[in-house]
Design an enzyme around this catalytic site. Structure first.
Site, PDB file in Angstrom:
ATOM      1  N   HIS A   1      -3.357  21.064  54.451  1.00  0.00           N
ATOM      2  CA  HIS A   1      -2.927  22.380  54.937  1.00  0.00           C
ATOM      3  C   HIS A   1      -2.040  23.153  53.961  1.00  0.00           C
ATOM      4  CE1 HIS A   1      -2.305  24.416  59.132  1.00  0.00           C
ATOM      5  NE2 HIS A   1      -2.386  25.313  58.188  1.00  0.00           N
TER       6      HIS A   1
ATOM      7  N   TYR B   1      -1.675  23.111  65.275  1.00  0.00           N
ATOM      8  CA  TYR B   1      -1.781  24.290  66.122  1.00  0.00           C
ATOM      9  C   TYR B   1      -1.419  23.947  67.566  1.00  0.00           C
ATOM     10  CZ  TYR B   1      -4.063  26.748  62.223  1.00  0.00           C
ATOM     11  OH  TYR B   1      -4.352  27.333  61.011  1.00  0.00           O
TER      12      TYR B   1
ATOM     13  N   SER C   1      -5.910  34.681  58.115  1.00  0.00           N
ATOM     14  CA  SER C   1      -5.335  35.973  58.562  1.00  0.00           C
ATOM     15  C   SER C   1      -6.053  37.128  57.868  1.00  0.00           C
ATOM     16  CB  SER C   1      -3.825  36.036  58.314  1.00  0.00           C
ATOM     17  OG  SER C   1      -3.142  35.174  59.191  1.00  0.00           O
ATOM     18  N   PRO C   2      -7.378  37.196  57.990  1.00  0.00           N
ATOM     19  CA  PRO C   2      -8.143  38.213  57.245  1.00  0.00           C
ATOM     20  C   PRO C   2      -7.873  39.636  57.729  1.00  0.00           C
ATOM     21  CG  PRO C   2      -9.566  37.087  58.813  1.00  0.00           C
ATOM     22  CD  PRO C   2      -8.255  36.337  58.811  1.00  0.00           C
ATOM     23  N   LEU C   3      -7.239  39.766  58.914  1.00  0.00           N
ATOM     24  CA  LEU C   3      -6.913  41.112  59.411  1.00  0.00           C
ATOM     25  C   LEU C   3      -5.423  41.396  59.283  1.00  0.00           C
ATOM     26  CD1 LEU C   3      -9.314  40.934  62.470  1.00  0.00           C
ATOM     27  CD2 LEU C   3      -9.599  42.352  60.429  1.00  0.00           C
ATOM     28  N   GLY C   4      -4.755  40.600  58.476  1.00  0.00           N
ATOM     29  CA  GLY C   4      -3.334  40.836  58.232  1.00  0.00           C
ATOM     30  C   GLY C   4      -2.425  40.073  59.181  1.00  0.00           C
TER      31      GLY C   4
HETATM   32  N1  LIG Z   1      -4.427  27.857  56.368  1.00  0.00           N
HETATM   33  C1  LIG Z   1      -3.342  28.428  56.801  1.00  0.00           C
HETATM   34  O1  LIG Z   1      -2.216  28.161  56.331  1.00  0.00           O
HETATM   35  C2  LIG Z   1      -3.464  29.454  57.896  1.00  0.00           C
HETATM   36  C3  LIG Z   1      -2.361  30.256  58.224  1.00  0.00           C
HETATM   37  C4  LIG Z   1      -2.517  31.213  59.241  1.00  0.00           C
HETATM   38  C5  LIG Z   1      -3.745  31.358  59.883  1.00  0.00           C
HETATM   39  N2  LIG Z   1      -4.786  30.537  59.544  1.00  0.00           N
HETATM   40  C6  LIG Z   1      -6.111  30.681  60.195  1.00  0.00           C
HETATM   41  O2  LIG Z   1      -6.496  32.041  60.178  1.00  0.00           O
HETATM   42  C7  LIG Z   1      -6.899  32.407  61.485  1.00  0.00           C
HETATM   43  C8  LIG Z   1      -6.721  33.886  61.722  1.00  0.00           C
HETATM   44  O3  LIG Z   1      -5.411  34.281  61.468  1.00  0.00           O
HETATM   45  P1  LIG Z   1      -4.521  35.146  62.470  1.00  0.00           P
HETATM   46  O4  LIG Z   1      -4.977  34.953  63.851  1.00  0.00           O
HETATM   47  O5  LIG Z   1      -3.119  34.897  62.076  1.00  0.00           O
HETATM   48  O6  LIG Z   1      -4.755  36.633  62.012  1.00  0.00           O
HETATM   49  P2  LIG Z   1      -5.949  37.672  61.901  1.00  0.00           P
HETATM   50  O7  LIG Z   1      -7.252  37.022  62.068  1.00  0.00           O
HETATM   51  O8  LIG Z   1      -5.686  38.432  60.662  1.00  0.00           O
HETATM   52  O9  LIG Z   1      -5.640  38.638  63.116  1.00  0.00           O
HETATM   53  C9  LIG Z   1      -5.911  38.286  64.433  1.00  0.00           C
HETATM   54  C10 LIG Z   1      -5.577  39.505  65.303  1.00  0.00           C
HETATM   55  O10 LIG Z   1      -6.541  40.496  65.049  1.00  0.00           O
HETATM   56  C11 LIG Z   1      -7.060  40.931  66.269  1.00  0.00           C
HETATM   57  N3  LIG Z   1      -8.500  41.116  66.083  1.00  0.00           N
HETATM   58  C12 LIG Z   1      -9.380  40.200  65.606  1.00  0.00           C
HETATM   59  N4  LIG Z   1     -10.626  40.737  65.524  1.00  0.00           N
HETATM   60  C13 LIG Z   1     -10.519  42.002  65.981  1.00  0.00           C
HETATM   61  C14 LIG Z   1     -11.435  43.053  66.170  1.00  0.00           C
HETATM   62  N5  LIG Z   1     -12.715  42.903  65.827  1.00  0.00           N
HETATM   63  N6  LIG Z   1     -10.971  44.222  66.680  1.00  0.00           N
HETATM   64  C15 LIG Z   1      -9.663  44.395  67.018  1.00  0.00           C
HETATM   65  N7  LIG Z   1      -8.737  43.423  66.854  1.00  0.00           N
HETATM   66  C16 LIG Z   1      -9.157  42.243  66.343  1.00  0.00           C
HETATM   67  C17 LIG Z   1      -6.834  39.862  67.299  1.00  0.00           C
HETATM   68  O11 LIG Z   1      -6.701  40.552  68.530  1.00  0.00           O
HETATM   69  P3  LIG Z   1      -6.558  39.868  69.979  1.00  0.00           P
HETATM   70  O12 LIG Z   1      -5.252  39.174  69.931  1.00  0.00           O
HETATM   71  O13 LIG Z   1      -6.548  41.059  70.890  1.00  0.00           O
HETATM   72  O14 LIG Z   1      -7.720  38.983  70.204  1.00  0.00           O
HETATM   73  C18 LIG Z   1      -5.578  39.216  66.786  1.00  0.00           C
HETATM   74  O15 LIG Z   1      -4.433  39.841  67.350  1.00  0.00           O
HETATM   75  C19 LIG Z   1      -6.042  31.521  62.407  1.00  0.00           C
HETATM   76  O16 LIG Z   1      -6.570  31.419  63.698  1.00  0.00           O
HETATM   77  C20 LIG Z   1      -6.086  30.229  61.654  1.00  0.00           C
HETATM   78  O17 LIG Z   1      -7.284  29.540  61.978  1.00  0.00           O
HETATM   79  C21 LIG Z   1      -4.664  29.611  58.563  1.00  0.00           C
END
Ligand SMILES: NC(=O)c1ccc[n+]([C@@H]2O[C@H](COP(=O)([O-])OP(=O)(O)OC[C@H]3O[C@@H](n4cnc5c(N)ncnc54)[C@H](OP(=O)(O)O)[C@@H]3O)[C@@H](O)[C@H]2O)c1
Length: 289
Positions: free
Chosen positions: A133, A55, A213-216
């Protein structure tokens, strides 16, 4: 707010963790905001931070997110020993056609070197939870997993996880890592449900299923309309639709965890409340899968 806690291997940790990736890759906020986001999450009861060796911004210094997590924890006044820090090895950032991308390197020697660098960047002797990973098609999966096992045996990591794994890979990891395997981290959200079979399999084995990416995803939801029913339930309950999404994921099984990302304190503070949100059976049916 009471934060929902769940068991993950030897740990008792918050069902809603903070996905720290967005704090250090392209589009990241300034460092002070990143640290404040982690501090406010921890102050509100978050006890799980998710980072990775990879990261960092493509072309920039490596491991910046692990260092940010360490800086935030070192300057946090709360109980550090309660916080589960999970990191991952097996990816690195690359440029393909001038675009930042994610490349894989699952060679045992790379995993071992990177895990030791992760421990160093995090400032710990032993990493709480070390994930492999992503499978590397050029390296037999078994060989990568044996490297992870050797890292646990050596004390570089206390427990192990795998990520982006299918059912056959989960079973192979179980046979190689035994009880040291505590978590499987796969993509899962309303717009990505094809991993539901893996979720069920992992939960039936009694392991943690961590939804990434639980929120897409933070760029743009691929199918915005899929979130409409969540918006409707949220409107009725008077909460954000993101809370409903996370609560719906947590309701799939008691072995499920979510690690929503955040670029600022407000979003993770809202997401943490999802652990408190009960969705009744009719709404669960309405939300479907
Ligand atoms: N293992 C893997 O291969 C892998 C791959 C991808 C990701 N990940 C992990 O998954 C984590 C999360 O994934 P992600 O960041 O891609 O996507 P995500 O959690 O699906 O989405 C994050 C987005 O949602 C918004 N958000 C979060 N909570 C919210 C709420 N309560 N109300 C309104 N908006 C909200 C955030 O807004 P703001 O920007 O405004 O804060 C951000 O833009 C990463 O940080 C990483 O640790 C793992």
């Amino acid at each position: 707010m009471t934060v929902l806690m769940r068991k993950m291997g030897p740990f008792e940790t918050s069902a809603v963790g903070l996905g720290c990736m967005g704090l250090s890759i392209e589009g990241k906020p300034d460092e002070a905001t990143g640290i404040e986001t982690i501090h406010q999450a921890l102050d509100a009861g978050c006890r799980q931070l998710d980072t990775a060796w990879s990261y960092y911004e493509s072309g920039g210094p490596e491991q910046t997110n692990e260092r940010l997590v360490r800086t935030a924890l070192d300057s946090w006044k709360g109980p550090r020993s309660e916080v589960l820090v999970a990191t991952k090895v097996g990816h690195y950032r690359d440029f393909t056609d001038g675009r930042p991308t994610w490349a894989v390197d699952g060679r045992p020697e790379s995993l071992i070197r990177h895990a030791k660098e992760s421990a160093q960047a995090l400032g710990v002797d032993t990493i709480d939870l070390l994930y492999f990973h992503r499978p590397d098609p050029k390296v037999p999966y078994q060989e990568s997993l044996e490297a992870i096992r050797s890292l646990v045996e050596e004390g570089v990591a206390r427990t192990a996880g795998i990520s982006n794994a299918d059912i056959a890979q989960i079973d192979m990891a179980r046979s190689i890592l035994g009880d040291d395997l505590v978590a499987v981290q796969n993509q899962f959200s309303p717009t990505f449900t094809s991993s539901f079979e893996e979720l069920r399999h992992v939960a039936d084995l009694g392991l943690a299923f961590v939804c990434w990416s639980p929120l897409g995803g933070f760029r743009k939801a691929k199918d915005e309309a899929r979130y409409d029913p969540f918006r409707q339930v949220a409107g009725r309950l008077g909460v954000s639709y993101q809370q409903v999404v996370l609560a719906w994921e947590l309701a799939q099984d008691e072995h499920v965890f979510v690690i929503p990302g955040a670029h600022r304190p407000g979003t993770i503070l809202d997401s943490l409340q999802a652990g408190d949100l009960q969705i009744d059976r009719e709404d669960m049916e309405r939300l479907g899968r």
